[in-house]
Write an enzyme that holds these catalytic residues in place. Sequence first.
Site, mmCIF file in Angstrom:
data_model
loop_
_atom_site.group_PDB
_atom_site.id
_atom_site.type_symbol
_atom_site.label_atom_id
_atom_site.label_comp_id
_atom_site.label_asym_id
_atom_site.label_seq_id
_atom_site.Cartn_x
_atom_site.Cartn_y
_atom_site.Cartn_z
ATOM 1 N N GLY A 273 11.377 16.077 8.226
ATOM 2 C CA GLY A 273 11.542 17.218 9.112
ATOM 3 C C GLY A 273 11.457 18.531 8.360
ATOM 4 O O GLY A 273 11.978 18.661 7.256
ATOM 5 N N ARG B 228 5.896 12.166 8.575
ATOM 6 C CA ARG B 228 6.644 10.962 8.203
ATOM 7 C C ARG B 228 5.633 9.833 8.023
ATOM 8 O O ARG B 228 4.635 9.765 8.740
ATOM 9 C CB ARG B 228 7.677 10.609 9.266
ATOM 10 C CG ARG B 228 8.636 11.766 9.553
ATOM 11 C CD ARG B 228 9.721 11.367 10.540
ATOM 12 N NE ARG B 228 10.483 12.500 11.015
ATOM 13 C CZ ARG B 228 11.505 13.056 10.375
ATOM 14 N NH1 ARG B 228 11.883 12.536 9.209
ATOM 15 N NH2 ARG B 228 12.148 14.085 10.873
ATOM 16 N N ASP C 32 16.589 12.339 2.909
ATOM 17 C CA ASP C 32 16.840 11.015 2.344
ATOM 18 C C ASP C 32 15.569 10.182 2.213
ATOM 19 O O ASP C 32 15.296 9.597 1.167
ATOM 20 C CB ASP C 32 17.865 10.282 3.212
ATOM 21 C CG ASP C 32 18.209 8.901 2.676
ATOM 22 O OD1 ASP C 32 19.044 8.809 1.761
ATOM 23 O OD2 ASP C 32 17.629 7.908 3.175
ATOM 24 N N THR D 173 16.545 19.888 4.297
ATOM 25 C CA THR D 173 16.871 19.360 5.624
ATOM 26 C C THR D 173 17.955 20.220 6.244
ATOM 27 O O THR D 173 18.884 20.651 5.547
ATOM 28 C CB THR D 173 17.354 17.899 5.567
ATOM 29 O OG1 THR D 173 17.888 17.520 6.850
ATOM 30 C CG2 THR D 173 18.425 17.699 4.516
ATOM 31 N N ASP E 157 20.143 19.162 8.221
ATOM 32 C CA ASP E 157 21.301 18.332 8.552
ATOM 33 C C ASP E 157 22.440 18.423 7.542
ATOM 34 O O ASP E 157 23.572 18.035 7.845
ATOM 35 C CB ASP E 157 20.875 16.868 8.679
ATOM 36 C CG ASP E 157 19.827 16.658 9.764
ATOM 37 O OD1 ASP E 157 19.835 17.435 10.732
ATOM 38 O OD2 ASP E 157 19.006 15.730 9.638
ATOM 39 N N ASP F 50 22.963 16.560 5.003
ATOM 40 C CA ASP F 50 23.464 15.193 4.849
ATOM 41 C C ASP F 50 22.987 14.524 3.559
ATOM 42 O O ASP F 50 22.899 13.293 3.477
ATOM 43 C CB ASP F 50 23.043 14.339 6.046
ATOM 44 C CG ASP F 50 21.520 14.258 6.220
ATOM 45 O OD1 ASP F 50 20.795 14.995 5.521
ATOM 46 O OD2 ASP F 50 21.070 13.457 7.046
ATOM 47 N N ARG G 151 21.468 14.574 12.940
ATOM 48 C CA ARG G 151 21.287 13.138 12.697
ATOM 49 C C ARG G 151 22.641 12.449 12.687
ATOM 50 O O ARG G 151 23.377 12.529 13.670
ATOM 51 C CB ARG G 151 20.497 12.901 11.401
ATOM 52 C CG ARG G 151 19.786 11.545 11.390
ATOM 53 C CD ARG G 151 18.857 11.395 10.212
ATOM 54 N NE ARG G 151 19.530 11.390 8.928
ATOM 55 C CZ ARG G 151 19.002 10.891 7.805
ATOM 56 N NH1 ARG G 151 17.792 10.366 7.833
ATOM 57 N NH2 ARG G 151 19.664 10.933 6.686
ATOM 58 N N ALA H 22 34.394 27.372 19.546
ATOM 59 C CA ALA H 22 34.244 26.314 20.545
ATOM 60 C C ALA H 22 35.593 25.651 20.827
ATOM 61 O O ALA H 22 36.419 25.466 19.927
ATOM 62 C CB ALA H 22 33.235 25.278 20.062
ATOM 63 N N ARG I 90 27.658 22.662 32.587
ATOM 64 C CA ARG I 90 26.232 22.834 32.329
ATOM 65 C C ARG I 90 25.936 22.299 30.934
ATOM 66 O O ARG I 90 26.779 22.371 30.034
ATOM 67 C CB ARG I 90 25.827 24.306 32.413
ATOM 68 C CG ARG I 90 25.437 24.790 33.786
ATOM 69 C CD ARG I 90 26.518 24.660 34.816
ATOM 70 N NE ARG I 90 26.091 25.194 36.108
ATOM 71 C CZ ARG I 90 26.829 25.124 37.217
ATOM 72 N NH1 ARG I 90 28.021 24.552 37.180
ATOM 73 N NH2 ARG I 90 26.385 25.635 38.346
#
Length: 322
Positions: free
Chosen positions: A11, A72, A103, A125, A127, A129, A171, A186, A243
């Site tokens: 990505g 990918r 990864d 990335t 993410d 991660d 992810r 939030a 919503r």
Amino acid sequence: MKKIGVLTSGGDAPGMNPAVRAVVKKAIYEGLEVYGIYRGYEGLMEGAVKKLELKDVGDIIHRGGTILQSARSDKFKTEEGQLQGIDVLIQHGIEGVVVIGGDGSYRGAQKLHQKGIATIGLPGTIDNDINGTDYTIGFSTAVNTVTEAVDRIRDTATSHEYTFVIEVMGRDAGDIAAWAGLATGAESIFIPERGSSKEEMLERLTKGFQRGKKHSIVIVAEGVGTGNEFADYIRENSHYQPRVTVLGYVQRGGTPVPFDRILGTRLGTHAVELLMKGESGKALGMQKNEISVHDFDYVFSDDSKDSNIVTKLADISTELSL
């Protein structure tokens, strides 16, 4: 080492272009030839390789995505695909490759390393991660994008007294949800690293409205479910009509924030230095504001990613939403 390559895989992430720019500029400064490998490992196998000059990376530091494009590739996971890619590298005389991605990209880089091609990985990335680094290239920009989007959604939530459920990327990691959730105030954050019940969410929403609150924001990381699933639960168990907004791929685009530009630049420069020293099979990162270097095996280990900060951010947000 006289020739190196650079590719982006998986990505796309804001900050990849600054990293590519740094690799190219540092390599040329050190007297190396540098080649861009287009469309990741898929392009490598197809021979999509081009020598890069300074002009090729001019005016890209502020651009999102990746000028090298990305893809990918299932074929590169096979022995046949890896050998096909190595043949292309040998044909161009490329002795080392800087791989920018997540990864899966790192696993491809490790295969090249094991077969005699020097590789250095950069964590690209949104993410966040990747083990062995506090921040990945693109994460800060993604959090900024989500924060701006939630701020706009809250304006509508306030005007119409709505509850919004917002689904964000990540992810299997909850970093984007936790950071953006705390930044936007939030009322509830759902992340894979932390156990949170839908019943608790509904109770918090009810208490908020009972004390006069007119709107609420619930942020859901994609690793724990979809925004529609959480919204359905609220509808089925209360009189609220939430919503849903799925932010989707907008989180991966946009101009990289200064942090990601600097992170990509620092890591890209250091990657070239490591290749020149004969290093290989290493993943770069940033820990405690210092460049970190780890073997790929460490990055792939299950216990090396510290998720405490992510759960702590979510806990703080819960405490402040009472």
